[in-house]
Scaffold this active site. Structure first.
Site, PDB file in Angstrom:
ATOM      1  N   CYS A 160       0.398   6.449  27.992  1.00 33.74           N
ATOM      2  CA  CYS A 160      -0.620   6.813  28.611  1.00 33.74           C
ATOM      3  C   CYS A 160      -0.304   7.846  29.848  1.00 33.74           C
ATOM      4  O   CYS A 160       0.655   7.467  30.547  1.00 33.74           O
ATOM      5  CB  CYS A 160      -1.176   5.623  29.169  1.00 33.74           C
ATOM      6  SG  CYS A 160      -2.658   5.909  30.533  1.00 33.74           S
ATOM      7  N   CYS A 196       2.647   2.207  31.152  1.00 32.13           N
ATOM      8  CA  CYS A 196       2.542   2.076  29.722  1.00 32.13           C
ATOM      9  C   CYS A 196       3.002   3.425  29.229  1.00 32.13           C
ATOM     10  O   CYS A 196       2.597   4.544  29.537  1.00 32.13           O
ATOM     11  CB  CYS A 196       1.129   1.963  29.266  1.00 32.13           C
ATOM     12  SG  CYS A 196       0.376   0.367  29.952  1.00 32.13           S
ATOM     13  N   CYS A 234     -17.069   6.808  32.865  1.00 30.17           N
ATOM     14  CA  CYS A 234     -15.777   6.259  32.467  1.00 30.17           C
ATOM     15  C   CYS A 234     -15.321   6.349  34.057  1.00 30.17           C
ATOM     16  O   CYS A 234     -15.167   7.498  34.466  1.00 30.17           O
ATOM     17  CB  CYS A 234     -14.830   6.784  31.621  1.00 30.17           C
ATOM     18  SG  CYS A 234     -13.124   6.215  31.671  1.00 30.17           S
ATOM     19  N   CYS A 244      -9.166   9.087  26.458  1.00 30.09           N
ATOM     20  CA  CYS A 244      -8.600   7.936  26.930  1.00 30.09           C
ATOM     21  C   CYS A 244      -6.955   8.467  27.412  1.00 30.09           C
ATOM     22  O   CYS A 244      -6.228   8.866  26.203  1.00 30.09           O
ATOM     23  CB  CYS A 244      -8.530   6.817  25.744  1.00 30.09           C
ATOM     24  SG  CYS A 244     -10.048   6.241  25.399  1.00 30.09           S
ATOM     25  N   GLU A 265      -9.845  10.904  38.887  1.00 25.43           N
ATOM     26  CA  GLU A 265     -10.861  11.545  37.879  1.00 25.43           C
ATOM     27  C   GLU A 265     -11.933  10.397  37.175  1.00 25.43           C
ATOM     28  O   GLU A 265     -11.676   9.273  37.163  1.00 25.43           O
ATOM     29  CB  GLU A 265      -9.885  12.091  36.818  1.00 25.43           C
ATOM     30  CG  GLU A 265      -9.178  13.082  37.136  1.00 25.43           C
ATOM     31  CD  GLU A 265      -8.384  13.832  35.995  1.00 25.43           C
ATOM     32  OE1 GLU A 265      -8.137  14.941  36.256  1.00 25.43           O
ATOM     33  OE2 GLU A 265      -7.940  13.205  35.173  1.00 25.43           O
ATOM     34  N   CYS A 283      -1.150   4.809  38.845  1.00 19.32           N
ATOM     35  CA  CYS A 283      -1.248   3.535  38.188  1.00 19.32           C
ATOM     36  C   CYS A 283       0.153   2.910  38.186  1.00 19.32           C
ATOM     37  O   CYS A 283       0.964   3.613  38.138  1.00 19.32           O
ATOM     38  CB  CYS A 283      -1.702   3.587  36.592  1.00 19.32           C
ATOM     39  SG  CYS A 283      -1.967   2.038  35.776  1.00 19.32           S
TER      40      CYS A 283
HETATM   41  N1  SAH Z   1      -5.483  -0.158  32.861  1.00 25.16           N
HETATM   42  C1  SAH Z   1      -6.806  -0.344  32.127  1.00 25.16           C
HETATM   43  C2  SAH Z   1      -7.693   0.506  32.338  1.00 25.16           C
HETATM   44  C3  SAH Z   1      -7.439   1.832  31.631  1.00 25.16           C
HETATM   45  S1  SAH Z   1      -8.497   2.106  30.057  1.00 25.16           S
HETATM   46  C4  SAH Z   1      -6.259  -0.926  30.545  1.00 25.16           C
HETATM   47  O1  SAH Z   1      -4.995  -0.499  30.370  1.00 25.16           O
HETATM   48  O2  SAH Z   1      -7.137  -1.139  30.066  1.00 25.16           O
HETATM   49  C5  SAH Z   1      -7.624   3.458  29.349  1.00 25.16           C
HETATM   50  C6  SAH Z   1      -7.736   3.063  27.927  1.00 25.16           C
HETATM   51  O3  SAH Z   1      -7.094   4.004  27.210  1.00 25.16           O
HETATM   52  C7  SAH Z   1      -6.721   1.874  27.785  1.00 25.16           C
HETATM   53  O4  SAH Z   1      -6.976   0.889  26.615  1.00 25.16           O
HETATM   54  C8  SAH Z   1      -5.542   2.558  27.243  1.00 25.16           C
HETATM   55  O5  SAH Z   1      -4.557   1.599  26.585  1.00 25.16           O
HETATM   56  C9  SAH Z   1      -6.004   3.820  26.378  1.00 25.16           C
HETATM   57  N2  SAH Z   1      -5.242   4.867  26.308  1.00 25.16           N
HETATM   58  C10 SAH Z   1      -3.912   5.186  27.099  1.00 25.16           C
HETATM   59  N3  SAH Z   1      -3.328   6.245  26.779  1.00 25.16           N
HETATM   60  C11 SAH Z   1      -3.925   6.643  25.695  1.00 25.16           C
HETATM   61  C12 SAH Z   1      -4.015   7.981  24.679  1.00 25.16           C
HETATM   62  N4  SAH Z   1      -2.976   8.763  24.934  1.00 25.16           N
HETATM   63  N5  SAH Z   1      -4.682   7.736  23.882  1.00 25.16           N
HETATM   64  C13 SAH Z   1      -5.704   6.933  23.590  1.00 25.16           C
HETATM   65  N6  SAH Z   1      -6.071   5.688  24.330  1.00 25.16           N
HETATM   66  C14 SAH Z   1      -5.101   5.592  25.422  1.00 25.16           C
END
Ligand code: SAH
Length: 346
Positions: free
Chosen positions: A119, A116, A105, A337, A93, A112
């Protein structure tokens, strides 16, 4: 043809040599390279200034692993989420975010591996890395959509879609080279941000490269205990190592990295946690983005209240830190995000 190499996996020099070796005039390699990276061709048939016989020969010698837009959803706030179908049938996506600037983006992996806890993409398996051309395709296609839907080109590119860019280091770096090359799309590296969950070794390697793009670190908690609980990658890339790597990044690039901090209720949103963040951020020059949490169905986390988010931000400002509050966009279509999981509601 199956089993043949992808034409976009070659450098310009390699292509020129290969075409010469196949008995073609010297300019053919350059012509094909232009089709691939300057005109965004996605098939040999589009290469209209090549003789038909050569196009047929190319089809026999190479594959063309193109990417297509599979679905498109537009949010009430104008945000567009696309799923892209890759040549092997897998889906990824990408998101287009129109604010003052238009930001694309893009994803760097299918799925992945990082797990985390907050996420949605973290709940998928990592299936494979994306090729540089597949990252390039997302930017190209999102730019076409920006022109079509907003009447303007892309301004910024963020590697914040699915996947961990620094665990697909070589292809991500090649995609940046392709996108920033003056002969190609010529996007300024200053308009590109790579976001990482924090792979120390790769942050340092990246600090030593050209061109100079922006770096964002997904921090989300500023003690090892709390960070490891929500981001298992912290077990092997802890805060002390990260602070050192970020300091090295600043020393080499003279650009302030961004710390991303998603403020989650009862996880990382107290005054004490704000102070922990402030002391981590004081270790090297940086900016802080506070991000509104987007709930996902796979986990029971909730955003902190608006008032608390404001209080958190002003607490950091009082400690002389540069703070931005990022409101979530495209939530109604799961484009925000951490919400990218290849789900389409119909
Ligand atoms: N793996 C990389 C790239 C993904 S960026 C990284 O972790 O930076 C995606 C961003 O969105 C990251 O900062 C992640 O922590 C954040 N993110 C993940 N889940 C989210 C959520 N449910 N709400 C808001 N931000 C989130």
């Amino acid at each position: 043809m199956k089993g043949t190499p992808d034409i976009r996996s070659f450098t310009r020099e390699e292509l020129e040599l290969a075409l010469k070796a196949a008995g073609q005039p010297a300019f053919r390699g350059r012509q094909i390279y232009e089709w691939l990276w300057q005109k965004g061709a996605r098939s040999f048939d589009q290469m209209s200034n090549l003789p038909l016989a050569l196009r047929e020969e190319l089809k026999q010698t190479y594959t063309f692993n193109g990417t297509v837009v599979e679905t498109l959803q537009k949010s009430m706030d104008g945000t567009i989420k696309c799923s892209f179908r890759l040549h092997d049938g897998k889906l990824i996506e990408g998101v287009l975010i129109p604010t003052k600037r238009v930001t694309a983006c893009v994803s760097s992996q299918v799925g992945c591996s990082l797990d985390c806890k907050f996420c949605a993409t973290g709940f998928l398996k990592r299936e494979r890395n994306l090729e540089a051309a597949e990252i390039f395709d997302q930017v190209w296609l999102l730019n076409e959509l920006a022109l079509e839907h907003y009447g303007r080109k892309l301004d910024n590119i963020v590697y914040m879609g699915m996947g961990e860019p620094l665990l697909n280091y070589a292809n991500v770096m090649r995609s940046i080279d392709l996108l920033t090359h003056p002969d190609n799309t010529n996007i300024s590296p200053q308009r590109i941000t790579v976001s990482t969950a924090g792979i120390v070794k790769m942050i340092k390697a990246m600090a030593d490269t050209e061109p100079r793009f922006n770096l964002a670190l997904s921090l989300h908690a500023a003690t090892d205990e709390k960070r490891s609980a929500i981001m298992p990658i912290n077990d092997t890339n802890n805060l002390e190592m990260l602070a050192e790597a970020m300091g090295y990044w600043y020393e080499k690039t003279h650009t302030r990295p961004t710390l991303e901090y998603v403020v989650i209720e009862n996880v990382n949103d107290t005054e004490e946690e704000m102070e922990e963040l402030a002391s981590f951020a004081a270790k090297f020059p940086c900016k802080i983005n506070l991000i509104e949490y987007n709930p996902i169905s796979q986990a029971s986390y909730y955003p902190t209240s608006k008032d608390n988010l404001e209080a958190f931000a002003s607490g950091l400002e009082k400690r002389h830190l540069i703070v931005n509050v990022r409101r979530s966009r495209g939530k109604d279509i799961d484009a925000a995000c951490g919400q990218l999981v290849n789900k389409v509601d119909n």
